[in-house]
Design an enzyme around this catalytic site. Structure first.
Site, short mmCIF file in Angstrom:
data_model
loop_
_atom_site.label_atom_id
_atom_site.label_comp_id
_atom_site.label_asym_id
_atom_site.label_seq_id
_atom_site.Cartn_x
_atom_site.Cartn_y
_atom_site.Cartn_z
N CYS A 1 0.84 -1.20 0.00
CA CYS A 1 0.00 0.00 0.00
C CYS A 1 0.88 1.25 0.00
O CYS A 1 1.52 1.54 -0.99
CB CYS A 1 -0.97 -0.04 1.18
SG CYS A 1 -2.36 1.13 1.00
N HIS B 1 -3.57 -5.51 0.93
CA HIS B 1 -2.90 -5.77 2.21
C HIS B 1 -2.88 -7.26 2.56
O HIS B 1 -3.85 -7.78 3.12
CB HIS B 1 -3.64 -5.03 3.34
CG HIS B 1 -3.43 -3.56 3.35
ND1 HIS B 1 -2.42 -2.97 4.09
CD2 HIS B 1 -4.09 -2.56 2.73
CE1 HIS B 1 -2.48 -1.65 3.92
NE2 HIS B 1 -3.48 -1.38 3.11
N GLU C 1 -1.13 -8.62 4.95
CA GLU C 1 -1.01 -8.78 6.41
C GLU C 1 -2.37 -8.75 7.11
O GLU C 1 -2.50 -9.22 8.24
CB GLU C 1 -0.08 -7.70 6.99
CG GLU C 1 -0.69 -6.33 7.22
CD GLU C 1 -0.85 -5.48 5.97
OE1 GLU C 1 -1.26 -4.32 6.09
OE2 GLU C 1 -0.58 -5.98 4.85
#
Length: 227
Positions: free
Chosen positions: A85, A202, A204
């Site tokens: 990002c 994302h 994560e």
């Protein structure tokens, strides 16, 4: 050996990333950008957030932080580097990868789940997936539209440097499935070497099995090889 998660003023996905790495048994360390990379660094993550408040352009000021010279040297020596990002914006601004990220086609901040098609499963970041597999990952950005000219896009495709494209649930790459207007529906690419990558979604945030889906685990498990 540890994965350095670089913190800039305005980073806000740094601790999430360390937690996600830890869940996979990978040692991650928060590293303030003014302190430099630890000598035991075996991998690097440029995390999401709003470094320097996205002034000038998203990622432009962070890309000129002194630590980025260290990141570039580490990448040149083969250290895995992943920009997520805002980290993807920083990576492009630092010329770790080609192209640039600009304002979403909607001109709005967008936070939603999107579908991604695996374009090349023969990289460290994607080898745990199948080519053509469809993943679901979240996005959260206002300047996530990937821009690159047609000739360089064709080169990226010819060199298998496109990792993921935005797609429909069935894998069809359509304009309707493109959340931000990215050229060619591109969501993630590699640099000159496939050990360097940037991605707007994302991974994560979809890694911890106790809170939801885990489609992002395969990306972060790339660091197992260097830990």
């Amino acid at each position: 050996m540890t994965v350095a998660v670089v913190q800039f003023g305005g980073s806000n996905c740094d601790r999430d990333t360390v937690q996600a790495l830890a869940a996979l048994g990978i040692d991650g360390e928060l590293v303030w950008h003014e302190d430099g990379l630890p000598p035991e660094t075996s991998g690097i993550v440029l995390p999401g957030g709003f470094s320097y408040g996205d002034y000038l352009r998203a990622g432009a000021m962070a890309a000129r932080s002194p630590i980025m010279g260290e990141v570039e040297r580490a990448a040149a020596e083969g250290t895995p580097v992943l920009g997520i990002c805002n980290g993807a914006q920083i990576g492009c601004e630092a010329a770790l990868t080609p192209g640039a990220f600009t304002t979403n086609r909607s001109a709005r901040f967008q936070c939603e789940h999107v579908h991604l098609r695996v374009e090349n499963a023969d990289t460290p970041w994607t080898e745990r997936y199948e080519e053509g597999e469809v993943l679901t990952l979240p996005i959260a950005h206002g300047e996530g539209r990937y821009e690159i000219d047609d000739d360089r896009l064709a080169t990226l495709a010819a060199e298998d440097r496109i990792l993921f494209r935005y797609c429909e649930a069935d894998g069809a790459v359509t304009d309707a499935a493109n959340p931000n207007g990215s050229t060619g529906n591109v969501a993630a690419i590699t640099g000159d070497g496939d050990h360097v990558a940037v991605m707007m979604p994302h991974p994560e945030r979809v890694t911890l099995s106790d809170i939801g889906p885990t489609d992002g685990q395969g990306v972060l498990r790339s660091f197992e090889q260097s830990a």
